[in-house]
Write a protein that holds these residues in place. Sequence first.
Motif, short mmCIF file in Angstrom:
data_model
loop_
_atom_site.label_atom_id
_atom_site.label_comp_id
_atom_site.label_asym_id
_atom_site.label_seq_id
_atom_site.Cartn_x
_atom_site.Cartn_y
_atom_site.Cartn_z
N ASN A 128 -6.46 -3.83 9.53
CA ASN A 128 -6.46 -2.97 8.35
C ASN A 128 -5.18 -3.05 7.54
O ASN A 128 -5.19 -2.77 6.35
CB ASN A 128 -6.68 -1.52 8.77
N GLY A 129 -4.09 -3.37 8.21
CA GLY A 129 -2.84 -3.40 7.47
C GLY A 129 -1.66 -3.64 8.38
O GLY A 129 -1.81 -3.91 9.58
N THR A 130 -0.48 -3.55 7.79
CA THR A 130 0.74 -3.86 8.54
C THR A 130 1.82 -2.82 8.22
O THR A 130 1.80 -2.20 7.15
CB THR A 130 1.30 -5.23 8.15
N VAL A 131 2.73 -2.66 9.14
CA VAL A 131 3.91 -1.83 8.93
C VAL A 131 5.12 -2.75 9.06
O VAL A 131 5.24 -3.48 10.04
CB VAL A 131 3.99 -0.70 9.97
N GLU A 180 11.04 1.05 4.72
CA GLU A 180 9.85 0.86 5.57
C GLU A 180 8.65 0.85 4.63
O GLU A 180 8.57 1.70 3.74
CB GLU A 180 9.70 2.01 6.57
N ASN A 220 7.06 3.93 2.92
CA ASN A 220 7.30 5.11 3.77
C ASN A 220 8.72 5.63 3.60
O ASN A 220 8.97 6.82 3.73
CB ASN A 220 7.10 4.76 5.24
N ALA A 236 0.81 -1.22 0.00
CA ALA A 236 0.00 0.00 0.00
C ALA A 236 0.84 1.27 0.00
O ALA A 236 0.44 2.28 -0.57
CB ALA A 236 -0.94 0.00 1.21
N LYS A 237 1.99 1.23 0.65
CA LYS A 237 2.73 2.48 0.80
C LYS A 237 4.19 2.18 1.14
O LYS A 237 4.47 1.27 1.93
CB LYS A 237 2.09 3.28 1.95
N GLU A 265 6.48 -4.80 12.08
CA GLU A 265 6.45 -3.93 13.26
C GLU A 265 5.06 -3.89 13.88
O GLU A 265 4.91 -3.73 15.08
CB GLU A 265 6.84 -2.50 12.87
N ARG A 266 4.06 -3.99 13.03
CA ARG A 266 2.69 -3.91 13.55
C ARG A 266 1.73 -4.60 12.59
O ARG A 266 1.84 -4.45 11.38
CB ARG A 266 2.28 -2.43 13.70
N MET A 295 4.23 -0.40 4.03
CA MET A 295 2.95 -0.81 4.60
C MET A 295 2.21 -1.70 3.61
O MET A 295 2.22 -1.42 2.41
CB MET A 295 2.10 0.41 4.93
N HIS A 296 1.59 -2.73 4.13
CA HIS A 296 0.69 -3.56 3.33
C HIS A 296 -0.73 -3.35 3.86
O HIS A 296 -0.93 -3.23 5.07
CB HIS A 296 1.04 -5.05 3.45
N ALA A 297 -1.68 -3.29 2.95
CA ALA A 297 -3.08 -3.16 3.35
C ALA A 297 -3.73 -4.54 3.30
O ALA A 297 -3.40 -5.37 2.46
CB ALA A 297 -3.81 -2.21 2.42
#
Lengths: 177, 127
Positions: free
Chosen positions: A100-103, A124, A74, A71-72, A95-96, A126-128
Amino acid sequence: MRWFWLDKFEVFQSGVKAQAIKCITLAEDHMHDHFPFYPVMPHSLVLEGIAQTSGLLICEYYKYKQKVVLAKINKAVFHCLAFPGDTLVYKATVERIDENGTVSSASAYIRKPNGEEVLFAEVEMMHAILDDSYSDKKQFSTRDYRNLMVNMKVYEVGVEADGVTRLAEPEEFKNLD
Amino acid sequence: MPSEEEIFKTIQETLVEALGVDEDEVTEDATLVADLGAESIDFLDIVFRLEKAFDIKIPREELFPQDILTNAAYVEDGKLNEAGLAELKKRMPFADLDKFAENPKIQEFGNILTVGDMVRFVASKVA
């Protein structure tokens, strides 16, 4: 699915961290255009490989029931270039994770013949997790997932989140012929 | 405990990093979606960064109680009803909902959260 930008996993701890390698070869088509007479592994494809490393880590965590998409990005910092013959090592940590998603954070290294690893990139991303409005869309079949994860040695090196218990293939995989 | 000014400064830095906006765009009155261009995935990023920066836990539904918007008891003709507005005010005491309450269209909900609201929310969590 042929968009593979990693070759196999060396470390796989469910929902926690993964380490995968990508061996760069001159046989890859893009190396002939990027750049003519100076083949360099495109950084965008390194990002894709890192995204696949952490993305498959998340897919396995959800036992392939969720649709996980990049998704993003960073942060993406590249420190050098990688060439045919180099082995890239992608080390990703989740990390999280929430519904809704992950970092994830990841570092990529170039592994030298003597085993030394030189820092190549820091990322870094993010996956949605796609919501129910995508429930009629199939991302990959169970067979695709099984072939991918087995070929990439996930169940040879994988452990559960506790870091000890051997990772077992889900029942859906075992029922395929 | 950090002052509101310190909280604002940290949130400003967070939004600059998460959304790629300029520091001077991140004012107290700026809305995250309409003014700063935040998309849904950015909220996860922002929440994660704030949790790390302030060492707090932020359940997503506390900052963005979207479940209210999908609850049939609170929605009529694409707008929040009186009960829905009352619930929203109860769940978002840090937000100024007066303007939204004038015409509480569900599709406008994403536009109500301002930087100032986030400062007050974080202040309540670190207090």
